[in-house]
Enzyme design. Structure first.
Site, PDB file in Angstrom:
ATOM      1  N   LYS A  79      53.850  38.688  47.136  1.00 33.42           N
ATOM      2  CA  LYS A  79      53.137  39.972  46.974  1.00 33.42           C
ATOM      3  C   LYS A  79      51.968  40.008  47.960  1.00 33.42           C
ATOM      4  CE  LYS A  79      49.880  40.428  43.663  1.00 33.42           C
ATOM      5  NZ  LYS A  79      48.564  40.823  44.182  1.00 33.42           N
ATOM      6  N   ASN A  80      51.210  38.923  48.033  1.00 31.45           N
ATOM      7  CA  ASN A  80      49.963  38.944  48.816  1.00 31.45           C
ATOM      8  C   ASN A  80      50.178  38.825  50.315  1.00 31.45           C
ATOM      9  OD1 ASN A  80      48.653  39.361  46.462  1.00 31.45           O
ATOM     10  ND2 ASN A  80      47.863  37.271  46.261  1.00 31.45           N
TER      11      ASN A  80
ATOM     12  N   ILE B 175      35.892  31.481  42.231  1.00 30.16           N
ATOM     13  CA  ILE B 175      36.156  32.628  43.104  1.00 30.16           C
ATOM     14  C   ILE B 175      35.840  33.958  42.437  1.00 30.16           C
ATOM     15  CG2 ILE B 175      37.897  33.791  44.525  1.00 30.16           C
ATOM     16  CD1 ILE B 175      37.225  30.983  45.549  1.00 30.16           C
TER      17      ILE B 175
ATOM     18  N   ARG C  40      53.092  44.022  38.391  1.00 30.60           N
ATOM     19  CA  ARG C  40      52.465  44.182  39.716  1.00 30.60           C
ATOM     20  C   ARG C  40      52.865  43.029  40.641  1.00 30.60           C
ATOM     21  NH1 ARG C  40      46.744  43.548  39.484  1.00 30.60           N
ATOM     22  NH2 ARG C  40      47.082  43.619  41.718  1.00 30.60           N
TER      23      ARG C  40
ATOM     24  N   CYS D 117      38.029  45.470  39.473  1.00 27.36           N
ATOM     25  CA  CYS D 117      39.273  45.387  38.701  1.00 27.36           C
ATOM     26  C   CYS D 117      39.022  44.429  37.542  1.00 27.36           C
ATOM     27  CB  CYS D 117      40.440  44.932  39.576  1.00 27.36           C
ATOM     28  SG  CYS D 117      40.389  43.185  39.924  1.00 27.36           S
TER      29      CYS D 117
ATOM     30  N   ARG E 228      44.163  48.130  43.808  1.00 29.64           N
ATOM     31  CA  ARG E 228      42.851  47.861  44.358  1.00 29.64           C
ATOM     32  C   ARG E 228      42.922  47.320  45.780  1.00 29.64           C
ATOM     33  NH1 ARG E 228      40.639  44.367  46.220  1.00 29.64           N
ATOM     34  NH2 ARG E 228      38.450  44.602  46.773  1.00 29.64           N
TER      35      ARG E 228
ATOM     36  N   ASP F 227      44.509  32.073  41.929  1.00 33.45           N
ATOM     37  CA  ASP F 227      45.602  32.846  41.314  1.00 33.45           C
ATOM     38  C   ASP F 227      46.482  31.983  40.419  1.00 33.45           C
ATOM     39  OD1 ASP F 227      46.161  35.007  44.212  1.00 33.45           O
ATOM     40  OD2 ASP F 227      44.583  34.926  42.704  1.00 33.45           O
TER      41      ASP F 227
ATOM     42  N   ARG G 281      34.826  42.741  42.882  1.00 32.99           N
ATOM     43  CA  ARG G 281      35.576  42.825  44.142  1.00 32.99           C
ATOM     44  C   ARG G 281      34.830  43.646  45.205  1.00 32.99           C
ATOM     45  NH1 ARG G 281      41.021  41.699  42.579  1.00 32.99           N
ATOM     46  NH2 ARG G 281      41.415  41.176  44.745  1.00 32.99           N
ATOM     47  N   PRO G 282      33.599  43.272  45.538  1.00 35.60           N
ATOM     48  CA  PRO G 282      32.865  44.033  46.570  1.00 35.60           C
ATOM     49  C   PRO G 282      33.583  43.993  47.919  1.00 35.60           C
ATOM     50  CG  PRO G 282      31.802  41.934  46.146  1.00 35.60           C
ATOM     51  CD  PRO G 282      32.884  42.073  45.111  1.00 35.60           C
ATOM     52  N   ILE G 283      33.256  44.938  48.793  1.00 39.40           N
ATOM     53  CA  ILE G 283      33.862  44.943  50.144  1.00 39.40           C
ATOM     54  C   ILE G 283      32.786  44.868  51.227  1.00 39.40           C
ATOM     55  CG2 ILE G 283      35.967  46.183  49.446  1.00 39.40           C
ATOM     56  CD1 ILE G 283      34.649  48.752  50.642  1.00 39.40           C
ATOM     57  N   ASP G 284      31.629  44.303  50.878  1.00 35.59           N
ATOM     58  CA  ASP G 284      30.524  44.226  51.847  1.00 35.59           C
ATOM     59  C   ASP G 284      30.906  43.452  53.100  1.00 35.59           C
ATOM     60  OD1 ASP G 284      28.963  41.259  50.990  1.00 35.59           O
ATOM     61  OD2 ASP G 284      30.512  42.138  49.751  1.00 35.59           O
ATOM     62  N   LEU G 285      31.722  42.406  52.954  1.00 32.18           N
ATOM     63  CA  LEU G 285      32.121  41.621  54.153  1.00 32.18           C
ATOM     64  C   LEU G 285      33.062  42.444  55.040  1.00 32.18           C
ATOM     65  CD1 LEU G 285      32.696  38.117  52.504  1.00 32.18           C
ATOM     66  CD2 LEU G 285      30.681  38.920  53.759  1.00 32.18           C
TER      67      LEU G 285
HETATM   68  C1  EPZ Z   1      43.103  38.194  47.804  1.00 31.69           C
HETATM   69  O1  EPZ Z   1      42.129  39.057  47.213  1.00 31.69           O
HETATM   70  C2  EPZ Z   1      44.303  38.213  46.883  1.00 31.69           C
HETATM   71  N1  EPZ Z   1      44.851  39.561  46.808  1.00 31.69           N
HETATM   72  C3  EPZ Z   1      43.897  37.738  45.488  1.00 31.69           C
HETATM   73  O2  EPZ Z   1      45.073  37.707  44.677  1.00 31.69           O
HETATM   74  C4  EPZ Z   1      43.349  36.322  45.604  1.00 31.69           C
HETATM   75  O3  EPZ Z   1      42.909  35.891  44.325  1.00 31.69           O
HETATM   76  C5  EPZ Z   1      42.171  36.318  46.594  1.00 31.69           C
HETATM   77  O4  EPZ Z   1      42.610  36.842  47.865  1.00 31.69           O
HETATM   78  C6  EPZ Z   1      41.614  34.928  46.812  1.00 31.69           C
HETATM   79  O5  EPZ Z   1      42.616  34.094  47.280  1.00 31.69           O
HETATM   80  C7  EPZ Z   1      45.678  39.994  47.794  1.00 31.69           C
HETATM   81  O6  EPZ Z   1      45.947  39.294  48.749  1.00 31.69           O
HETATM   82  C8  EPZ Z   1      46.250  41.370  47.639  1.00 31.69           C
HETATM   83  P1  EPZ Z   1      38.721  37.664  48.754  1.00 31.69           P
HETATM   84  P2  EPZ Z   1      40.799  39.463  48.036  1.00 31.69           P
HETATM   85  O7  EPZ Z   1      38.236  38.776  49.613  1.00 31.69           O
HETATM   86  O8  EPZ Z   1      41.143  39.678  49.454  1.00 31.69           O
HETATM   87  C9  EPZ Z   1      34.191  37.888  47.336  1.00 31.69           C
HETATM   88  C10 EPZ Z   1      46.381  38.167  42.795  1.00 31.69           C
HETATM   89  O9  EPZ Z   1      46.276  37.768  41.602  1.00 31.69           O
HETATM   90  N2  EPZ Z   1      34.071  38.961  48.356  1.00 31.69           N
HETATM   91  O10 EPZ Z   1      39.081  36.362  49.387  1.00 31.69           O
HETATM   92  O11 EPZ Z   1      40.116  40.549  47.316  1.00 31.69           O
HETATM   93  C11 EPZ Z   1      34.975  38.356  46.124  1.00 31.69           C
HETATM   94  O12 EPZ Z   1      34.118  39.017  45.208  1.00 31.69           O
HETATM   95  C12 EPZ Z   1      45.147  38.602  43.549  1.00 31.69           C
HETATM   96  O13 EPZ Z   1      47.445  38.211  43.430  1.00 31.69           O
HETATM   97  C13 EPZ Z   1      32.804  39.484  48.622  1.00 31.69           C
HETATM   98  O14 EPZ Z   1      31.804  39.087  48.029  1.00 31.69           O
HETATM   99  O15 EPZ Z   1      39.960  38.115  47.885  1.00 31.69           O
HETATM  100  C14 EPZ Z   1      35.514  37.078  45.565  1.00 31.69           C
HETATM  101  O16 EPZ Z   1      34.493  36.461  44.798  1.00 31.69           O
HETATM  102  C15 EPZ Z   1      43.888  38.574  42.704  1.00 31.69           C
HETATM  103  N3  EPZ Z   1      32.691  40.474  49.547  1.00 31.69           N
HETATM  104  C16 EPZ Z   1      35.773  36.230  46.808  1.00 31.69           C
HETATM  105  O17 EPZ Z   1      34.992  36.821  47.854  1.00 31.69           O
HETATM  106  C17 EPZ Z   1      33.774  40.959  50.222  1.00 31.69           C
HETATM  107  O18 EPZ Z   1      33.595  41.855  51.076  1.00 31.69           O
HETATM  108  C18 EPZ Z   1      37.229  36.168  47.221  1.00 31.69           C
HETATM  109  O19 EPZ Z   1      37.608  37.441  47.604  1.00 31.69           O
HETATM  110  C19 EPZ Z   1      35.056  40.417  49.931  1.00 31.69           C
HETATM  111  C20 EPZ Z   1      35.182  39.410  48.996  1.00 31.69           C
END
Ligand code: EPZ
Length: 427
Positions: free
Chosen positions: A23-24, A329, A399, A117, A93, A307, A122-126
């Protein structure tokens, strides 16, 4: 009418499971097809509601998508749109990954801000700060993110404070077309990033991953059509390994790639599972009560994957001894604990630390899936619980798991998906 999964626990699992595609990996690769001025044929693409949501977004943007079995064909020669409405963004999301590809193809993007979610804010600041560093003009207001790519690209070096998977994907997608070089330091190293790079490179893009977690993207004029096979789903593999670890049995998982989760296998071996790892297949045998799992700490890849945390906690619930799980995480990723406790599990939470005192038996009851991976963990627990477990709110599981009940039934589980289950709780 609500569907539920009804499991009568106690069966050993024996046989073979053919693993689904990831999926990912499917989601960012489907988003990346927006960059392609041509036709992309994507094999091993799982039939999941998240994939359906991504297809709806592609069609909204003007792409034509057809599915034949596990092959999706995306004709993205005529991308007409550059905005994604709230209704479509809210379905999934992780649609935020379309930001980079819509921007990369059209020079503009307007997406409804993804909410949080079940597992966290799940912020997107980065994502935002990285795109700004690439020269993208961004306005975030009234629940929308509006981006415009400046005409003159300059070379950019982005150092991520956290190796965010989504931010890494969005930077790659936003920097793949046009001019200039983008370098990401401290990028995510998950296998899904590699698969995205492989897809883009097969379209004529230039994305290089180094061993030090650096990604170098040299923009190209155009991306052409291609054929690509999505990598196997490592998290679904770990879920099925957990199912055998609690049920006992002897199961072969095919169509997998154990390179993507080899660091997790020692946890199963220390729990008492016998593992035969031949990369494309993995055989697991279990003939005892699991031993406790010593300190699981979720980390960015190649550390223990967040995950898989819920599924391994289900194993810990039955183990002999006390297990410790630290979730580093996501702040909301212990939602399965409440439901497992209702089944008789002995779990204590202290912030991000879970202490699990293993018990001989959990008891079947009606449980609600709070989120995707928690739902799968409840199915795993139900397989070994005494009596009948009725798992509700299956929309979360659907999902990310393709026919989870069919896969488990094929290896001997007493499991079925029923409409509006009449409770089978008499025993
Ligand atoms: C991906 O989510 C996966 N989703 C998640 O799988 C997975 O748990 C995660 O990576 C970590 O491996 C998909 O690939 C669709 P991140 P993503 O950005 O990209 C923080 C599942 O169950 N962060 O690496 O959202 C965030 O809050 C899903 O299949 C910021 O602070 O993960 C978290 O604490 C769930 N600012 C950490 O980083 C940002 O701008 C990891 O987030 C982005 C992230």
């Amino acid at each position: 009418m609500e569907e539920t999964i009804v499991i009568k626990g106690g069966n050993r699992l024996e046989g073979e499971i053919h693993l689904q595609g990831s999926k990912n990996s499917s989601l960012p690769v489907l988003a990346a097809t927006v960059l392609v001025d041509g036709v992309s044929v994507i094999h091993n693409c799982p039939d999941l509601t998240d994939v359906t949501a991504a297809v709806k977004i592609l069609e909204h943007l003007g792409c034509k998508v057809t599915r034949e079995g596990d092959t999706l064909t995306v004709d993205s020669r005529f991308v007409t749109g550059n905005s994604i409405p709230d209704s479509l963004m809210r379905e999934m999301r992780s649609s935020i990954v379309f930001l980079g590809s819509v921007l990369g193809r059209t020079g503009q993007a307007r997406l409804s801000s993804p909410g949080g979610c079940e597992i966290g804010l799940r912020p997107i600041d980065l994502h935002i700060s990285s795109l700004k560093a690439m020269g993208v003009v961004i306005d975030e207001s009234r629940g929308y993110v509006s981006c415009t790519k400046d005409k003159v690209r300059r070379d950019t070096v982005i150092s991520l404070s956290f190796p965010s998977v989504g931010a890494t994907e969005n930077i790659i997608l936003a920097g793949a077309l046009g001019r200039g070089r983008t370098v990401i330091l401290n990028a995510a190293r998950e296998p899904e990033i590699r698969d995205l790079a492989d897809f883009l490179n097969s379209c004529g893009c230039r994305v290089e991953l180094t061993n030090q977690g650096t990604v170098i993207i040299d923009a190209v004029e155009k991306a052409h059509g291609t054929r690509h096979r999505i990598i196997p789903d490592r998290i679904v593999a770990l879920t099925y390994l957990s199912a055998v670890a609690v049920s006992g049995g002897d199961v072969l998982i095919t169509n997998t790639d154990t390179d993507d989760y080899r660091t997790v296998l020692p946890f199963f071996q220390r729990a008492g599972c016998e593992i035969a790892d031949s990369k494309k297949q993995i055989r697991i045998k279990m003939n005892r009560r699991p031993r406790a799992l010593d300190d699981i700490r979720t980390m960015p890849y190649p550390g223990f994957p967040t995950d898989a945390q819920a599924a391994l906690m289900a194993v810990a619930c039955f183990a002999k001894g006390t297990s410790v799980i630290v979730e580093n995480i996501f702040e909301g990723r212990f939602k399965h604990v409440g439901e497992l406790v209702r089944m008789g599990a002995k779990i204590k939470l202290e912030g991000r630390v879970a202490l699990i005192d293993g018990v001989e038996t959990l008891y079947g009851t009606r449980v609600e899936c709070p989120d995707l991976r928690a739902g799968a963990a409840l199915v795993v627990a139900g397989l070994a619980a005494r009596g009948v477990t009725t798992v509700c709110s299956l929309k979360h599981i659907d999902r990310g798991y393709e026919n989870i009940e069919a896969c488990l039934k094929r290896v001997g589980a007493d499991i079925e998906r029923v409409q509006n289950a009449e409770s089978k709780m008499q025993n």
